[in-house]
Design an enzyme around this catalytic site. Structure first.
Site, mmCIF file in Angstrom:
data_model
loop_
_atom_site.group_PDB
_atom_site.id
_atom_site.type_symbol
_atom_site.label_atom_id
_atom_site.label_comp_id
_atom_site.label_asym_id
_atom_site.label_seq_id
_atom_site.Cartn_x
_atom_site.Cartn_y
_atom_site.Cartn_z
ATOM 1 N N GLU A 159 15.127 56.595 75.881
ATOM 2 C CA GLU A 159 15.505 57.774 76.668
ATOM 3 C C GLU A 159 16.278 58.727 75.769
ATOM 4 O O GLU A 159 16.749 58.324 74.703
ATOM 5 C CB GLU A 159 16.327 57.362 77.895
ATOM 6 C CG GLU A 159 17.632 56.651 77.573
ATOM 7 C CD GLU A 159 18.810 57.573 77.329
ATOM 8 O OE1 GLU A 159 18.768 58.739 77.780
ATOM 9 O OE2 GLU A 159 19.775 57.135 76.675
ATOM 10 N N HIS B 95 19.978 59.547 80.850
ATOM 11 C CA HIS B 95 21.071 60.470 81.167
ATOM 12 C C HIS B 95 20.717 61.286 82.411
ATOM 13 O O HIS B 95 20.572 62.510 82.378
ATOM 14 C CB HIS B 95 21.342 61.395 79.984
ATOM 15 C CG HIS B 95 22.022 60.725 78.832
ATOM 16 N ND1 HIS B 95 21.361 59.868 77.985
ATOM 17 C CD2 HIS B 95 23.300 60.789 78.390
ATOM 18 C CE1 HIS B 95 22.199 59.437 77.054
ATOM 19 N NE2 HIS B 95 23.385 59.971 77.289
ATOM 20 N N SER C 191 23.577 55.055 76.348
ATOM 21 C CA SER C 191 23.833 56.160 75.434
ATOM 22 C C SER C 191 24.298 55.614 74.085
ATOM 23 O O SER C 191 23.605 54.799 73.487
ATOM 24 C CB SER C 191 24.856 57.128 76.055
ATOM 25 O OG SER C 191 24.916 58.333 75.324
#
Length: 353
Positions: free
Chosen positions: A252, A322, A146
């Site tokens: 992602e 995620h 992230s």
């Protein structure tokens, strides 16, 4: 699972910069040349001490305790300083204290590996303050995803250290993610395929955004790079922009509308090196799809429209991002992609045996 917040202001206050010596600024360290041999940390073993850091958002006490309990169950000894506890606005601490924590974890000889407790936002504010020479001299397994994307790639590009895009402490809570992390950092083999989780039997995954498909068929090899699409895009035009030349790009995202995905991919396509990549691997873009509508594009339509014309071997839906099941891959390690078989194989040991 806690969702990454969307904050994009990355200005670094001069008052913070003045508190630290100029010798640790990223601009003082040249980029790692593509042909330079990678720097590798030692493989982690049971009994090793894992330092927990929060370079971005604050960590709830119960979340921290759960992460520590998981590390203990894996056979590790968790360690953290008092800097990780508390709040400075939405951050875990001030920029100055967060970077001290990170730099000291690398220099502390009693710490064997470093796991980020969570993502959120904040890493771009401290990226210029990392002591890259310290990391080069004290290589350790550094793990997260992230917002941590910016640190994973900056550290790899500035020092050559292979870093690990994998769960953070707050998401290291399922057997698959734990097993995949252990496979990469504890029991490395010279050649190993990253295992996609079979999601077909679970009702919550019966949605097109969890589909797995080939975008462009082909075989490619190159060093792994990337992570969060938002964070990769945020580095464009900065000294930390990722050089994607001959790389396998992994991307992602979470909870971004298809038009936002379109915008970010378009920006990357207009950068200097994105189209020079050897392959593109997309994880799961959870919460990024919309129902079919003649006035809107679906996530798959955006991805096919933007990525397929590049002619680069590409695939969507591999098990990272995620999502509950998040495999670990080594940033900076050589890998091979077969997009028709939807397989990604690491071609070198990412850590020292």
């Amino acid at each position: 699972m806690k969702k990454r917040r969307q904050f994009f202001k990355t200005a670094l206050g001069a008052s913070v910069a003045s508190l630290l010596p100029s010798t640790i600024f990223a601009t003082s360290t040249p980029k790692n040349r593509p042909d330079t041999p990678p720097v590798k940390a030692k493989a982690l073993r049971k009994g090793d001490t894992i330092g927990l850091v929060a370079p971005g958002y604050s960590v709830k006490p119960e979340m921290l305790e759960e992460a520590k309990a998981t590390l203990i169950s894996m056979g590790f000894i968790p360690y953290h300083t008092e800097r990780i506890i508390g709040n400075h606005g939405y951050f875990s601490n001030t920029d100055e204290e967060r970077i001290k924590d990170l730099n000291e974890m690398f220099s502390n000889p009693n710490i064997d590996g470093i796991l980020c407790a969570r993502g959120g936002y904040g890493c771009t504010r401290i990226i210029n303050l990392i002591d890259y020479e310290n990391i080069r001299q004290n290589p350790k397994a550094f793990i997260g995803f992230s917002d941590i994307t910016v640190l994973l790639n900056a550290i790899n590009q500035k020092t050559g250290l292979i870093t690990f895009h994998g769960p953070v402490g707050s998401t290291l809570n399922d057997d698959y993610s734990i097993a995949q992390l252990q496979k990469v950092i504890m029991a490395p083999r010279e050649f190993q395929a990253l295992e996609n989780k079979d999601l077909s039997g679970e009702k919550k995954y019966r949605h097109p955004q969890y589909d797995r498909y080939t975008i462009t068929p082909g075989i490619a090899s190159g060093k792994l790079a990337g992570g969060s699409l938002t964070m990769v895009t945020s580095l464009m035009g900065t000294p930390h922009e990722i050089d994607f030349t001959n790389a396998i790009i992994c991307l992602e995202e979470i909870e971004e509308a298809p038009y936002r995905i379109d915008r970010m991919l378009t920006q990357l396509m207009q950068s200097k090196t994105f189209c020079k990549a050897s392959g593109i691997v997309m994880g799961v873009f959870a919460g990024c799809d919309t129902p079919p509508n003649r006035h809107k594009f679906t996530l798959k339509e955006v991805i096919m429209d933007r990525i397929k014309p590049l002619g680069i071997p590409a695939v969507y839906g591999m098990t990272f991002g995620h999502i509950d099941n998040n495999f670990t891959f080594p940033i900076g390690a050589m890998a091979s992609l077969d997009s028709e078989k939807i397989s990604l194989e690491v071609l070198e040991q990412p850590v020292l045996p």
